[in-house]
Design a protein around this motif. Sequence first.
Motif, PDB file in Angstrom:
ATOM      1  N   PHE A  85       0.840  -1.198   0.000  1.00  0.00           N
ATOM      2  CA  PHE A  85       0.000   0.000   0.000  1.00  0.00           C
ATOM      3  C   PHE A  85       0.878   1.252   0.000  1.00  0.00           C
ATOM      4  O   PHE A  85       0.594   2.225  -0.695  1.00  0.00           O
ATOM      5  CB  PHE A  85      -0.944  -0.009   1.204  1.00  0.00           C
ATOM      6  N   GLY A  86       1.971   1.210   0.743  1.00  0.00           N
ATOM      7  CA  GLY A  86       2.924   2.320   0.741  1.00  0.00           C
ATOM      8  C   GLY A  86       3.560   2.521  -0.621  1.00  0.00           C
ATOM      9  O   GLY A  86       3.775   3.654  -1.059  1.00  0.00           O
ATOM     10  N   GLU A  87       3.871   1.418  -1.297  1.00  0.00           N
ATOM     11  CA  GLU A  87       4.409   1.509  -2.654  1.00  0.00           C
ATOM     12  C   GLU A  87       3.431   2.219  -3.587  1.00  0.00           C
ATOM     13  O   GLU A  87       3.817   3.061  -4.388  1.00  0.00           O
ATOM     14  CB  GLU A  87       4.675   0.108  -3.228  1.00  0.00           C
ATOM     15  N   THR A  88       2.158   1.863  -3.478  1.00  0.00           N
ATOM     16  CA  THR A  88       1.123   2.474  -4.313  1.00  0.00           C
ATOM     17  C   THR A  88       1.041   3.971  -4.056  1.00  0.00           C
ATOM     18  O   THR A  88       1.041   4.775  -4.986  1.00  0.00           O
ATOM     19  CB  THR A  88      -0.240   1.801  -4.041  1.00  0.00           C
ATOM     20  N   SER A  89       0.978   4.348  -2.800  1.00  0.00           N
ATOM     21  CA  SER A  89       0.899   5.761  -2.442  1.00  0.00           C
ATOM     22  C   SER A  89       2.134   6.520  -2.919  1.00  0.00           C
ATOM     23  O   SER A  89       2.036   7.612  -3.478  1.00  0.00           O
ATOM     24  CB  SER A  89       0.741   5.889  -0.924  1.00  0.00           C
ATOM     25  N   GLY A  90       3.299   5.926  -2.724  1.00  0.00           N
ATOM     26  CA  GLY A  90       4.537   6.564  -3.177  1.00  0.00           C
ATOM     27  C   GLY A  90       4.595   6.704  -4.686  1.00  0.00           C
ATOM     28  O   GLY A  90       5.078   7.713  -5.209  1.00  0.00           O
ATOM     29  N   GLY A  91       4.091   5.707  -5.399  1.00  0.00           N
ATOM     30  CA  GLY A  91       4.074   5.767  -6.863  1.00  0.00           C
ATOM     31  C   GLY A  91       3.216   6.909  -7.378  1.00  0.00           C
ATOM     32  O   GLY A  91       3.550   7.577  -8.356  1.00  0.00           O
ATOM     33  N   ILE A  92       2.107   7.148  -6.698  1.00  0.00           N
ATOM     34  CA  ILE A  92       1.219   8.248  -7.083  1.00  0.00           C
ATOM     35  C   ILE A  92       1.928   9.581  -6.857  1.00  0.00           C
ATOM     36  O   ILE A  92       1.941  10.450  -7.741  1.00  0.00           O
ATOM     37  CB  ILE A  92      -0.096   8.182  -6.294  1.00  0.00           C
ATOM     38  N   ARG A  93       2.523   9.745  -5.694  1.00  0.00           N
ATOM     39  CA  ARG A  93       3.208  11.011  -5.392  1.00  0.00           C
ATOM     40  C   ARG A  93       4.406  11.217  -6.321  1.00  0.00           C
ATOM     41  O   ARG A  93       4.668  12.336  -6.765  1.00  0.00           O
ATOM     42  CB  ARG A  93       3.607  11.055  -3.923  1.00  0.00           C
ATOM     43  N   PHE A  94       5.120  10.150  -6.635  1.00  0.00           N
ATOM     44  CA  PHE A  94       6.253  10.244  -7.554  1.00  0.00           C
ATOM     45  C   PHE A  94       5.774  10.688  -8.933  1.00  0.00           C
ATOM     46  O   PHE A  94       6.399  11.542  -9.567  1.00  0.00           O
ATOM     47  CB  PHE A  94       6.976   8.890  -7.641  1.00  0.00           C
TER      48      PHE A  94
END
Length: 185
Positions: A85-94
């Motif tokens: 879930f953290g990866e998903t959130s980070g991917g969006i912000r990136f």
Amino acid sequence: MSALRLTFGIDPGLTGAIVTLLDGVAGPMIDMPTRRVDGWGEIDARALAVFIREQRTAHPGAYVSACVEKVGAMPGDGGTSAFRFGETSGGIRFTLDVLGVPYTRAIPAVWKRQFALIGKDKDAARQLCLQRFPEVAHMLTRKKDNGRADALLIALYGEQQVGGRESAAALQPRACARVCGEEAA
């Protein structure tokens, strides 16, 4: 007619969504684009970027911003689930960073309090959006469209936060230069 202000609301997660507000009016929205990699679902950052670019291209010179729900691990989530879930959130912000889209984060309890959703079931946000944005009722027909409704309210919350600081007209020349990579007029 081109909008002066585009605000993207993003409900992160594989069942989330991204919604565009055009000068405060509900506009294009999509469920979070995903893809399968090694048997696992993950966000499709390329498709997310294409959607954002298309909206920006359709409204040249508009001030563009986003509001992303600030998420964290849920109690009881295993380590793998929380990490993914953290990866998903980070991917969006990136993706937003690469596109030059400034964003704010909305704490769930704060944006939900703003719309009197604390303590209500997941469908309450969808019902509220059906009343507030009847023009997109056809996009919110299913109970599982709660991700779209959340993203719509997150966008509205983000727009209200930015709107309280500066007007879109004051931001437009400076924002276009920063976001679009163009010279300000």
